[in-house]
Design a protein around this motif. Sequence first.
Motif, PDB file in Angstrom:
ATOM      1  N   ALA A  62      10.586   7.518   3.465  1.00 45.20           N
ATOM      2  CA  ALA A  62      10.041   6.307   2.850  1.00 45.20           C
ATOM      3  C   ALA A  62       9.044   6.662   1.751  1.00 45.20           C
ATOM      4  N   ALA A  63       8.181   7.633   2.016  1.00 47.09           N
ATOM      5  CA  ALA A  63       7.188   8.039   1.010  1.00 47.09           C
ATOM      6  C   ALA A  63       7.878   8.595  -0.232  1.00 47.09           C
ATOM      7  N   ALA A 109       0.408   3.448   2.051  1.00 48.07           N
ATOM      8  CA  ALA A 109       0.660   3.263   3.483  1.00 48.07           C
ATOM      9  C   ALA A 109       1.535   4.380   4.034  1.00 48.07           C
ATOM     10  N   ALA A 110       2.551   4.797   3.270  1.00 50.69           N
ATOM     11  CA  ALA A 110       3.437   5.865   3.729  1.00 50.69           C
ATOM     12  C   ALA A 110       2.690   7.181   3.865  1.00 50.69           C
ATOM     13  N   ARG A 111       1.806   7.476   2.912  1.00 54.28           N
ATOM     14  CA  ARG A 111       1.022   8.713   3.006  1.00 54.28           C
ATOM     15  C   ARG A 111       0.100   8.681   4.218  1.00 54.28           C
ATOM     16  N   ARG A 112      -0.493   7.551   4.521  1.00 56.09           N
ATOM     17  CA  ARG A 112      -1.350   7.439   5.707  1.00 56.09           C
ATOM     18  C   ARG A 112      -0.545   7.663   6.988  1.00 56.09           C
ATOM     19  N   LEU A 113       0.656   7.083   7.027  1.00 55.25           N
ATOM     20  CA  LEU A 113       1.500   7.254   8.205  1.00 55.25           C
ATOM     21  C   LEU A 113       1.904   8.719   8.381  1.00 55.25           C
ATOM     22  N   ALA A 122       1.944  -1.780   5.072  1.00 55.77           N
ATOM     23  CA  ALA A 122       2.139  -2.245   3.691  1.00 55.77           C
ATOM     24  C   ALA A 122       1.894  -3.750   3.638  1.00 55.77           C
ATOM     25  N   HIS A 123       1.794  -4.294   2.423  1.00 54.22           N
ATOM     26  CA  HIS A 123       1.558  -5.734   2.241  1.00 54.22           C
ATOM     27  C   HIS A 123       2.647  -6.298   1.333  1.00 54.22           C
ATOM     28  N   PRO A 124       3.861  -6.422   1.835  1.00 50.35           N
ATOM     29  CA  PRO A 124       4.991  -6.855   0.987  1.00 50.35           C
ATOM     30  C   PRO A 124       4.857  -8.315   0.567  1.00 50.35           C
TER      31      PRO A 124
END
Length: 396
Positions: A62-63, A109-113, A122-124
């Motif tokens: 995803a990242a 968000a992907a990097r944090r995960l 995320a805030h889609p």
Amino acid sequence: MRSENREVFSEVARDVAEGRAGVRRLPFEGRDSLWAYAPAGTGQALLQIAPVAEVLAESVAAATYVQERISEQVAFSGIVAVAVMAVLIPATLFGARTVTRPAADLARAARRLATGDFAARAHPKGHDELAELGRIFNDMAPQLADRVRMRESLELAMEVQLRLLPKAPPRLAGLDMAALSIYCDETGGDYYDFFEFTGPKQGRVGMVVGDVCGHGVGAALLMATARALVRPRAALDATPGTVVAGVNRDLCQDTMGTGRFMTLFYIEIDPAGRSLHWARAGHDPAMLYDPGTASFTELGGRGVALGVLDDAAYEDMQRQAVPAGAMLVVGSDGIWESRSPAGEMFGKTRLEHVVRQAAGRGAAAVVAAVAQALDDFRGDAPQEDDVTLVVVAFTS
């Protein structure tokens, strides 16, 4: 459905047939996978198979995807900005921010995960591809957290179970003892224990080897229950057959109707009188090696596995005048049923040969030699079952 690991697959099939839910780890079509299943109605069950590699790789993928999307959108925005810079600079800057902001949010968000922050979200907004990817990301994060927690729980269970095994055999005059348990999963169903008696049994030492059907967390829980039942009953002034019968009655209260059972070999050793008293609950007979004749004698006896019949009786067996230097060998079937890469079983004949070769060097040497022989025999083949071995040598 089928899997290369027939034993665990059979357990999954049995759980589904009996209406139980669960999560198992076993291969599917050559890939290491997680199998989650639960009843979905009368005679129906829902099964979800997720390759482990894909579960763990999803956040990284995803990242990577988000970074590629950012690059594409920035490049596109740059081209548009250059083309209409003279007249549409404010509009271009605003459009770029509108496009890249959701992508940058998802990338953060992907990097944090990826660093282990499972609270990352995320805030889609909207209904485009980035918004859909953001919603998928938010659904994936808690599932990944659950799998990590499950892994951590298994590691904790393994640590707890290893602490249930004796740190070392007791040191007693006239005896040389050594033992080993190797689990094929994080947790297992094999166990062994030693008992130094006081009171009426003073002067004897007790020893037990157990093997729960299957392996994994369920087998580990049954193993821990059996250990807790054996210890207090072994201390009673009772024969081995009576001790095992009492353990069986108590264990049946937990196993009846579950299909779970375990085999057990319980023995009391008198080093001064060189005598053995034992009872067998479905376990393979122990072997008594006489170095004087280089021969083996099986220590058998009647008795069904524990957890099958609550009123089962167990035969009291004994052996007097054990030869000086004799060696008692008690193991689980994970030893002789180990397979080579070609599918050949290790067998008891190989086990006897290893014992003969190493017996003169003591109990610890025999245990080490058997473990090494199993590793050499299996080669690159995986260990399919738990392995437990206890060796007791009469030194005088």
